[in-house]
Enzyme design. Structure first.
Site, PDB file in Angstrom:
ATOM      1  N   SER A  55       0.821  -1.110   0.077  1.00  0.00           N
ATOM      2  CA  SER A  55      -0.004   0.186  -0.013  1.00  0.00           C
ATOM      3  C   SER A  55       0.892   1.177  -0.123  1.00  0.00           C
ATOM      4  O   SER A  55       2.140   1.072   0.160  1.00  0.00           O
ATOM      5  CB  SER A  55      -0.851   0.085   1.199  1.00  0.00           C
ATOM      6  OG  SER A  55       0.031  -0.038   2.272  1.00  0.00           O
ATOM      7  N   LYS A  56       0.346   2.385   0.126  1.00  0.00           N
ATOM      8  CA  LYS A  56       0.965   3.613  -0.192  1.00  0.00           C
ATOM      9  C   LYS A  56       2.148   3.741   1.126  1.00  0.00           C
ATOM     10  O   LYS A  56       3.414   4.193   1.034  1.00  0.00           O
ATOM     11  CB  LYS A  56       0.112   4.531   0.100  1.00  0.00           C
ATOM     12  CG  LYS A  56      -0.420   5.354  -1.357  1.00  0.00           C
ATOM     13  CD  LYS A  56      -0.595   6.720  -1.427  1.00  0.00           C
ATOM     14  CE  LYS A  56      -0.826   6.771  -3.037  1.00  0.00           C
ATOM     15  NZ  LYS A  56      -2.108   7.847  -3.280  1.00  0.00           N
ATOM     16  N   ARG A  57       1.717   3.300   2.196  1.00  0.00           N
ATOM     17  CA  ARG A  57       2.374   3.385   3.495  1.00  0.00           C
ATOM     18  C   ARG A  57       3.599   2.540   3.099  1.00  0.00           C
ATOM     19  O   ARG A  57       4.623   2.782   3.798  1.00  0.00           O
ATOM     20  CB  ARG A  57       1.559   2.753   4.549  1.00  0.00           C
ATOM     21  CG  ARG A  57       2.069   2.513   5.740  1.00  0.00           C
ATOM     22  CD  ARG A  57       1.039   2.381   7.081  1.00  0.00           C
ATOM     23  NE  ARG A  57       0.201   1.045   6.641  1.00  0.00           N
ATOM     24  CZ  ARG A  57       0.655  -0.099   6.963  1.00  0.00           C
ATOM     25  NH1 ARG A  57       1.842  -0.306   7.533  1.00  0.00           N
ATOM     26  NH2 ARG A  57      -0.055  -0.999   6.799  1.00  0.00           N
ATOM     27  N   HIS A  58       3.564   1.248   2.644  1.00  0.00           N
ATOM     28  CA  HIS A  58       4.677   0.318   2.124  1.00  0.00           C
ATOM     29  C   HIS A  58       5.547   1.014   1.122  1.00  0.00           C
ATOM     30  O   HIS A  58       6.751   0.498   1.142  1.00  0.00           O
ATOM     31  CB  HIS A  58       4.128  -0.931   2.026  1.00  0.00           C
ATOM     32  CG  HIS A  58       3.199  -1.661   2.836  1.00  0.00           C
ATOM     33  ND1 HIS A  58       2.158  -1.836   2.742  1.00  0.00           N
ATOM     34  CD2 HIS A  58       3.712  -1.891   4.074  1.00  0.00           C
ATOM     35  CE1 HIS A  58       1.423  -2.606   3.645  1.00  0.00           C
ATOM     36  NE2 HIS A  58       2.569  -2.645   4.570  1.00  0.00           N
ATOM     37  N   GLY A  59       5.237   2.063   0.490  1.00  0.00           N
ATOM     38  CA  GLY A  59       6.021   2.394  -0.748  1.00  0.00           C
ATOM     39  C   GLY A  59       5.459   2.017  -2.001  1.00  0.00           C
ATOM     40  O   GLY A  59       6.248   2.337  -3.128  1.00  0.00           O
TER      41      GLY A  59
END
Ligand code: GLU
Length: 479
Positions: A247-251
């Site tokens: 997800s965005k949080r992961h990159g």
């Protein structure tokens, strides 16, 4: 296996849908295709799959092209735009119709709805039941709308010898007769992909394993046309560090975020993406040339890889240290200027360049590089951060004053003479060198960390250095 094994030249492609930016998974797919083509002396093609007219946007197309260019992934020939080829796609559907490999389906939306409701009630998989497969079109009402469906095999099974996943088999009974042309005559995505891959001469389809299911349907269409079958390599998707879907949080960000917001170098991102799902022994730092020499499909891992920011950051630090100073200074300048709120003069740009050997070993990315160089361009009296200010009290100010006197007397303003002068001050005061260097660093840079203090003095030059020291020794005069 595909007709393309053997000696025929290899053609790969990257086929992004421009419905969003070039995200990191797409960049990796592009890189693998590019590397495989360059490794084999083949061709790497780019196809923009812009058939979704609502979700495809021009800014997304530009972001994809920009992102690829930034990564140094160059494609051969002109990019192909899928939507522009709709007529050709329809032509193939008509050819299949004429040859009896496709048929017109006149089922209405309500009818299909009812069919699905019944399947659902019976706990059956939701599939088109082939109700028009063997009916004559003359049975349909005059002028009734229809879709064109592939007459897919119903018996037996299809096995794909995937280069990453191994042999994967699906029973034909599990695949229904997919739509090739919609009732308005427009081609479906599945048809477009197959026709384009064929017409572009694609021999190797390397893509995310979220497309593995599509491959079976696409193969049925390829076989109906009697076209050569490509070699498939479905690459496991990238997961977050915690193993969850990226997800965005992961990159899962656009490549431009890696470039602009994180200040990473493209060679570091490429090296990282290469290692994310592909390996060659223990090698971690792999240059582009080496990657081209080594890249093969056999080295692609079968399990999902986990995105690891720390590793990317470390790799970037490595490439920063390897990069020549002129390029780094050019990359740092547009980041330094907004922080200062003004442009650098010609002389300051030169100073930035000369400072690179001392700044770059400490910087993991271009943000840190710009931040590390900032003190050089501050105007007097320079601002002190809290920690630096706290070092400039009491006895430290006496040492600073002694250092100022000694430095003012130095004849030749070079790192060796400056060091000798500061060492004499430490010796004469009976303290270690660090005790003098600390307040010096604080006064000269406004920080408690910086390159070596003698290099800082040399970079700033005599007048600026002595001036900054004076500002701290006579604060009233400096305010
Ligand atoms: N356009 C598809 C995507 O962006 C890729 C299709 C393919 O590689 O066959 O996911």
């Amino acid at each position: 296996m595909g007709a393309s094994t053997g000696t025929s030249p290899i053609v790969t492609r990257f086929a992004p849908s421009p419905t969003g930016f070039l995200h990191i998974g797409g960049a990796r797919t592009a890189l693998f295709n590019w590397l495989y083509a360059r490794h084999t002396g083949g061709t790497f093609l780019l196809r923009i799959e812009d058939t979704d007219r609502v979700r495809s946007t021009q800014p997304a197309i530009e972001a994809i092209l920009d992102g690829l260019k930034w990564l140094g992934i160059d494609w051969d020939g002109e990019a192909v735009f899928q939507f522009a080829r709709a007529e050709r796609h329809a032509e193939v559907a008509h050819e299949l119709l004429a040859r009896g490999h496709a048929y017109k389906c006149f089922a209405t939306a309500e009818e299909l709805e009812a069919m699905r409701a019944e399947q659902k009630a019976k706990g059956l998989p939701l599939r088109y039941d082939g109700r028009w497969r063997d009916r004559d079109p003359s049975e349909a009402p005059e002028g009734a709308p229809f879709v064109v469906r592939l007459k897919a095999p119903r018996e037996g099974a299809v096995t794909i010898e995937d280069q990453v996943q191994g042999a994967v088999t699906v029973q034909n009974a599990e695949l229904d007769d997919m739509v090739l042309l919609r009732s308005d005559g427009t081609p479906t995505y599945m048809l477009a992909v197959v026709v384009d891959d064929h017409d572009m001469g694609v021999t190797h389809v390397i893509r995310g394993d979220d497309h593995l299911n599509n491959a079976f349907r696409q193969l049925a269409l390829i076989r109906a046309m009697g076209w050569p079958e490509p070699v498939y390599a479905h690459v496991p998707l990238i997961h977050g560090a915690d193993g969850a879907k990226l997800s965005k949080r992961h990159g899962a960000l656009g490549v431009e975020a890696y470039r602009d917001e994180m200040g990473l170098l493209p060679e570091a991102v490429c090296n990282y993406l290469l290692r994310l799902g592909w390996g060659h022994g223990d090698a971690e730092i792999i240059s582009r040339e080496q990657a081209i020499e080594w890249f093969d499909l056999a080295g692609i891992g079968r399990s999902p890889s986990r995105f690891d920011f720390k590793k990317l950051e470390n790799l970037n630090g490595h490439y920063m240290r390897e990069t020549d100073d002129a390029r780094l200074a050019e990359l740092a300048r547009p980041r330094v200027e907004p922080l200062l709120g003004r442009d650098l003069s010609v002389g300051e740009s030169d100073l930035l360049l000369r400072s690179m050997p001392f700044i770059k070993p400490r910087a993991k990315d271009l943000l840190e590089l710009a931040d590390g160089a900032l003190f050089l361009f501050r105007t007097r009296p320079i601002i002190m951060d809290e920690k630096a200010a706290s070092l400039l009290e009491g006895h430290a100010l006496d040492l600073l004053a002694a250092a100022h006197r000694a430095l003012a007397a130095v004849g030749s303003w070079d790192a060796a003479s400056l060091e000798a002068a500061v060492r004499d001050v430490a010796d004469a005061s009976g303290v270690g060198l660090g005790k003098v260097a600390q307040p010096l660093r604080a006064a000269l840079t406004g920080r408690t960390t910086s390159p070596g203090i003698f290099d800082v003095l040399a970079l700033l030059g005599r007048e600026e250095s002595l001036g900054r020291l004076t500002d701290r020794l006579q604060p009233a005069a400096a305010e």
